[in-house]
Scaffold this active site. Sequence first.
Site, mmCIF file in Angstrom:
data_model
loop_
_atom_site.group_PDB
_atom_site.id
_atom_site.type_symbol
_atom_site.label_atom_id
_atom_site.label_comp_id
_atom_site.label_asym_id
_atom_site.label_seq_id
_atom_site.Cartn_x
_atom_site.Cartn_y
_atom_site.Cartn_z
ATOM 1 N N LYS A 1 15.587 7.253 -59.282
ATOM 2 C CA LYS A 1 16.673 7.073 -60.241
ATOM 3 C C LYS A 1 18.030 7.564 -59.746
ATOM 4 O O LYS A 1 19.047 7.291 -60.367
ATOM 5 C CB LYS A 1 16.302 7.725 -61.568
ATOM 6 C CG LYS A 1 15.143 7.036 -62.261
ATOM 7 C CD LYS A 1 15.507 5.616 -62.674
ATOM 8 C CE LYS A 1 14.407 4.950 -63.465
ATOM 9 N NZ LYS A 1 14.803 3.644 -64.006
ATOM 10 N N SER B 1 2.981 7.950 -61.689
ATOM 11 C CA SER B 1 3.364 6.531 -61.606
ATOM 12 C C SER B 1 3.136 6.020 -60.188
ATOM 13 O O SER B 1 2.835 4.844 -59.979
ATOM 14 C CB SER B 1 4.809 6.305 -62.069
ATOM 15 O OG SER B 1 5.741 6.864 -61.178
HETATM 16 N N1 PMP Z 1 8.110 6.290 -62.177
HETATM 17 C C1 PMP Z 1 8.838 7.306 -62.656
HETATM 18 C C2 PMP Z 1 8.366 8.692 -62.410
HETATM 19 C C3 PMP Z 1 10.007 7.041 -63.372
HETATM 20 O O1 PMP Z 1 10.742 8.058 -63.866
HETATM 21 C C4 PMP Z 1 10.390 5.707 -63.614
HETATM 22 C C5 PMP Z 1 11.601 5.417 -64.435
HETATM 23 N N2 PMP Z 1 11.344 5.411 -65.827
HETATM 24 C C6 PMP Z 1 9.596 4.677 -63.107
HETATM 25 C C7 PMP Z 1 8.466 5.016 -62.386
HETATM 26 C C8 PMP Z 1 9.874 3.220 -63.376
HETATM 27 O O2 PMP Z 1 11.077 2.744 -62.849
HETATM 28 P P1 PMP Z 1 11.872 1.601 -63.589
HETATM 29 O O3 PMP Z 1 12.539 2.213 -64.784
HETATM 30 O O4 PMP Z 1 12.872 1.137 -62.585
HETATM 31 O O5 PMP Z 1 10.917 0.530 -63.997
#
Ligand code: PMP
Length: 331
Positions: free
Chosen positions: A49, A277
């Site tokens: 991010k 994630s």
């Molecule tokens: N993994 C983590 C730890 C995140 O903070 C995020 C952002 N919400 C994502 C994956 C997913 O990214 P995106 O918002 O670009 O789909």
Amino acid sequence: MVAVTTHSEPLSSVLETIGETPLVEVQASPLDVPVYAKLESFNPGASIKDRIGKYMIEGLLEQGEIEPGGTVIEPTAGNTGIGMAMAATQLPVEATFVVPERFSVEKQILMRSLGAEVINTPTEDGMKRAIEHARELAAEMDNAVVPQQFASPLNVAAHRETTGPEIYEALGGEVGAVVAGCGTAGTLMGITKYALDQHPDTHITAVEPEGSLLATTKGEDIEEGEYHIEGIGSHDVSTNELFEPELVEEVMQISDRTAQEELKRLAREEGQLVASSAGAASVAALDIAERIDRGEIDAPYDSVVTVFPDSSERYLSKGIYDSYEEWIAED
Ligand code: PMP
């Protein structure tokens, strides 16, 4: 706007170290179809991010959506807050974040340490309430804007212009499939748009936790449920304005247990300290690689790319390396 730093010369701001993260093979890949993971914890705020924090604030200033000295107010699960708060220390804006309580304390401490204000909303009201609250606050203030990572084309553009090209450069353009977790879906959509420009048959897979509802956009009849994987998934797909299901071959659902087993395996066997994630993305990417290997998926190249969005260190207080039962009990 591709970052050009080589990290071999002095830089004047930490923002110049964003991007150009390493792409590392997942060693559990099938022999003939390697999976490569973009290690986004190498960014200065330790997550993917940071890319959108800098890109979106610069974009909003350029577009005149906010004047220097104004305030960005963003609903965020945390990593975006860190990225935006970091960018705000270097760009002439203030930052306020609206965060559902359940998200990790580490992230909220970091946002505050970067000089931002953090406002909590009740966990049970979800991201939807955090978004509404951010909009209400912005409407009450002069020179304030909600960057809206869930709806802003700048989120997708950041990845189309940086993450995507970096991946293709590292692999000499030979990318067969892209697999990534979806929160806002900015990461997957940005990389996908770049990927489909390079090769229209690139196989695209979205990843979400079991219990999340993005798969309903592909006509799947799934049961909604709670999940523990942090940063991806949605209980209300109307908030996922950036997600374009028609660009995606399938939405893979990964259970909390499977994601945690994989993030533990990645640490133990591959020396990768990544969070839930990334565990989910890894399992999904390995599955796609195996299907390419068996000839079930016809991808233009024998390779799969995924993204490991952040580090496990940010979730130690949430028991990420504890037993499954302990991790799930933590909130
Ligand atoms: N993994 C983590 C730890 C995140 O903070 C995020 C952002 N919400 C994502 C994956 C997913 O990214 P995106 O918002 O670009 O789909």
